[in-house]
Design a protein around this motif. Sequence first.
Motif, mmCIF file in Angstrom:
data_model
loop_
_atom_site.group_PDB
_atom_site.id
_atom_site.type_symbol
_atom_site.label_atom_id
_atom_site.label_comp_id
_atom_site.label_asym_id
_atom_site.label_seq_id
_atom_site.Cartn_x
_atom_site.Cartn_y
_atom_site.Cartn_z
ATOM 1 N N ARG A 16 -8.860 -1.931 -0.929
ATOM 2 C CA ARG A 16 -8.722 -2.220 -1.879
ATOM 3 C C ARG A 16 -8.569 -3.478 -2.828
ATOM 4 N N ALA A 68 -5.771 -5.736 1.854
ATOM 5 C CA ALA A 68 -6.121 -4.827 1.987
ATOM 6 C C ALA A 68 -7.601 -4.213 1.648
ATOM 7 N N ASN A 71 -8.155 4.162 2.140
ATOM 8 C CA ASN A 71 -7.608 2.771 1.643
ATOM 9 C C ASN A 71 -7.416 2.161 2.847
ATOM 10 N N ASP A 79 0.817 -1.238 0.172
ATOM 11 C CA ASP A 79 0.358 0.428 0.045
ATOM 12 C C ASP A 79 0.797 1.385 0.279
ATOM 13 N N HIS A 137 -0.816 7.792 -2.075
ATOM 14 C CA HIS A 137 -1.533 7.848 -3.926
ATOM 15 C C HIS A 137 -1.998 7.119 -4.704
ATOM 16 N N LEU A 138 -2.591 7.773 -5.665
ATOM 17 C CA LEU A 138 -3.604 7.031 -6.398
ATOM 18 C C LEU A 138 -2.829 5.873 -7.099
ATOM 19 N N ASP A 139 -3.739 4.555 -6.514
ATOM 20 C CA ASP A 139 -3.246 3.467 -7.140
ATOM 21 C C ASP A 139 -2.648 2.899 -8.381
ATOM 22 N N GLY A 170 -8.015 5.223 -1.794
ATOM 23 C CA GLY A 170 -7.445 6.043 -1.586
ATOM 24 C C GLY A 170 -7.030 6.648 -2.684
ATOM 25 N N SER A 184 -5.943 -0.564 6.546
ATOM 26 C CA SER A 184 -6.845 -1.663 6.527
ATOM 27 C C SER A 184 -5.951 -1.814 8.499
#
Lengths: 495, 392
Positions: B126, B124, B113, A196, A199-201, B163, B115
């Motif tokens: 996501r 997670a 996001n 993780d 920022h944008l994934d 996120g 977890s």
Amino acid sequence: MLLPEPDQTILCRRDEIISALKRFVPAGAVIDDDTTMAAYDSDGLSAYRNQPLVVVLPETTQQVAAVMKWCLDNDVKIVPRGAGTSLSGGAIPLADGVLLGLGKFNQILDIDFSNRTVTAQPGVTNLGITQAVQDEGFYYAPDPSSQIACSIGGNIAENSGGVHCLKYGLTTNNVLGIEMVTMNGEILRLGGKHLDSGHLDVLGVMTGSEGLLGVVTEVTVRILRKPATQRALLVGFDTVQEGGQAVSDVIAAGIIPAGMEMMDNPAINAAEDFVNAGYPREAAALLIIELDGPEAEVDVLINKVSKIVKTSGASSIRISQSEEERNQFWAGRKSAFPAVGRISPDYLCMDGTIPRKALPEMLTRMSAMSQKFGLRVANVFHAGDGNLHPLILFDANADGELHRAEEFGAEILRTCVKLGGVLTGEHGVGVEKRDLMTEMFTEDDLKQQQRLKCAFDPQHLLNPGKVFPVLHRCAELGRLHVHQGKLPHPDIPRF
Amino acid sequence: MTVWQPKTGEQVTNIVLSALAERRKLSVSGHETKAGLGHPVDAKESLSLTNLSGIVDYQPEELVLVVKAGTPLDEIEKTLSEKNQMLAFEPPHLERFYGTEGTGTIGGLVATNLSGPRRVSAGAARDFLLGFAAVSGRGDVFKSGSRVMKNVTGYDLSKLMCGSFGTLAVMTEITLKVLPCPETSSSLSLLCDTIDSAQLALANAFCSDTEPSGGAISRANEGWQAVIRLEGVDVSVRDRMTKLKSTLQSARTSKVLDKQASEAFWENWRDISMISDDAEQVYRLSVTPSDAPKIASSLLKAYDLELGFDWMGGLIWIGGKGAGLGQKVRQTIKDFNGHATLMRGTEGHRRDVGVFQPQAAPLAALARRIKNAFDPEDILNSGKMGTIGRGA
């Protein structure tokens, strides 16, 4: 299924393009003779072939970046390719496009047991990762049936699944980091050995983007400790309804098996004829339910599952008593595709997903469709997650059968969407399901997806003609239509 | 400040469209329990999703839950627990940490996001977002994903939405994968002399076939305490605990936490109990687990810190004060690899050190283009992710 019309000006510039590409890669890495290029003219969707403009096989990330930058500057399309096992035509070449093969990226770069990661180049096979770590008792969980051949880079592109993703997730849930090259030749590193990134994934959206957003040049995945024990149940049912019910009942009891596979009667018999796995030929549906983990746990769960399926109406239950027996249970399922290949000159393998509870309904409708189109169908499912693989049997040499088979397939997928499911569970959209996208998505849904594409590749040069039925120009997609003052003033509580 | 509280998705669209027409910026929020996370938003109006609340569809046997974005987390957790199911990513409850009230909304949770300890084994937030419906900054209603477990149709926009701190689109409906609760749990607590030996114990536990679902290191009176959680069927947990103890027998002293003690420990750990209310700046460092001892030692040499580890060492929580702490954290993460998020700090801290780890220039430019693809006029949560999330 049509690919975009080739651009004649590009075809005319072929010699110039070839000599330009030769500047960026070592001698022999540009393939332009018809005979050698023939090896690249198709992928796993072998009903379709197309010769690329030229094939380039770079060896380093810098070479990939140089090729892509040059292609952007010169308005030349690129089709990335891993092992070419895509079942949806994701790697089908374009006559006016450079085929960028990642086959020379075949090294494992780092094995880190203390952090449980492997870093590999994208051309390493899925199984190659497991083989690199299995002596220490580890494995890479996603296991697409092409795992012996498919590449890890291709797995990222397609977000590949497999039999065990019910418990262990798809590729996206097992990738920690990538290095990628964007169409403008920039090299980006996303994630790493940590989780993780904030920022944008971008890593998340790259996974499953079917080679439309960037070219992956390095991959870091999570590896898992091999479970201590694996055992399986082989359960027969007199009706598919009972089989479908059993699947729901197991999940509802709070049990997530490592794998839960279903086969219908035609698939059972084709497999039995082929490998003699000891399947009950008269059963309407057969379930293979695999449980893994510590021995004590597996023993408890095997008993629980056995009771559940009995209540759901099982007509026969076998429980594996040895590794040999477990492998025998799987032998039929794993050879289902070649087994069906034996009873029919050709078959189309479909890949929709439906809610688990809709399984019986889907099978009933599929028999009706089989009648309607006059073609046989055999079914293997990843039943645990509702992912269907109907195999439509046809003869490509018989007039119109390919077309009828494709119509049959399209109707199956439309039915999947109607029952609350999706067009593809693991094979990708590619060219195969491209024209069905509007069954599942509205125009606005698709436009938003294409706007994302524009953020990565505004000229639509990377793998065009795949995934989207209509290509909108990015300038048109970016335009805002705001009617100032004409909006209804919303009557909404506020304070 | 004007606060819009739409009750339907259609009303959300109208609010966004009218804001867009006049280029008015909107602060998108739920219960604002995590307002302290992220940069202050540049907006004079607020779009609150709190009235867009409720469970739309829950099918335990399909492992699927569909909710409206403003549904409170505690309502969801209560509904799931009645069917013995859960959000497996163990979302933290941050009301104590942020000094706010309530558990917040599911929309806020997905947008950040966040977890908990089980992230390391289950995934997670996501990884559990199957699909969503939203209104983009263009005022377009769109959806992505589905209600089924396995779906690769089109780009996986769910990952982007997780996120994105509400900077891309306003989610109106959220579809989550849920999982059965484990039958029982138990934890092994080991006293170790150094962070290195504690991290090594965690690494050994996670490399064994005992299937841990949590690995933490906390400060103890004399040294460091490594805690490893096992979950599952009762007989299996007992069996694996025996194995785990023999794998890690070199530790100085060990103690087994029973179900109740284990659950209490992990609930506190999930809710960041290692950091006191006094800590002025709090950072959350996501790093390569084996680097954790080096990173922690380097920071401890320079600062007096509250500190705790989760995710097998891969997540370090740091609380402290001092003008240079932020820069020191940023530099340390840059030297290794990973990401540091400023979870608590004054507006001044957030401005000076940034909330997120700076990105390489090409990646930051790509992030701006992605923002632009969803919200070209930058009307949604403008500035929330710093300059990196701001439209070009």
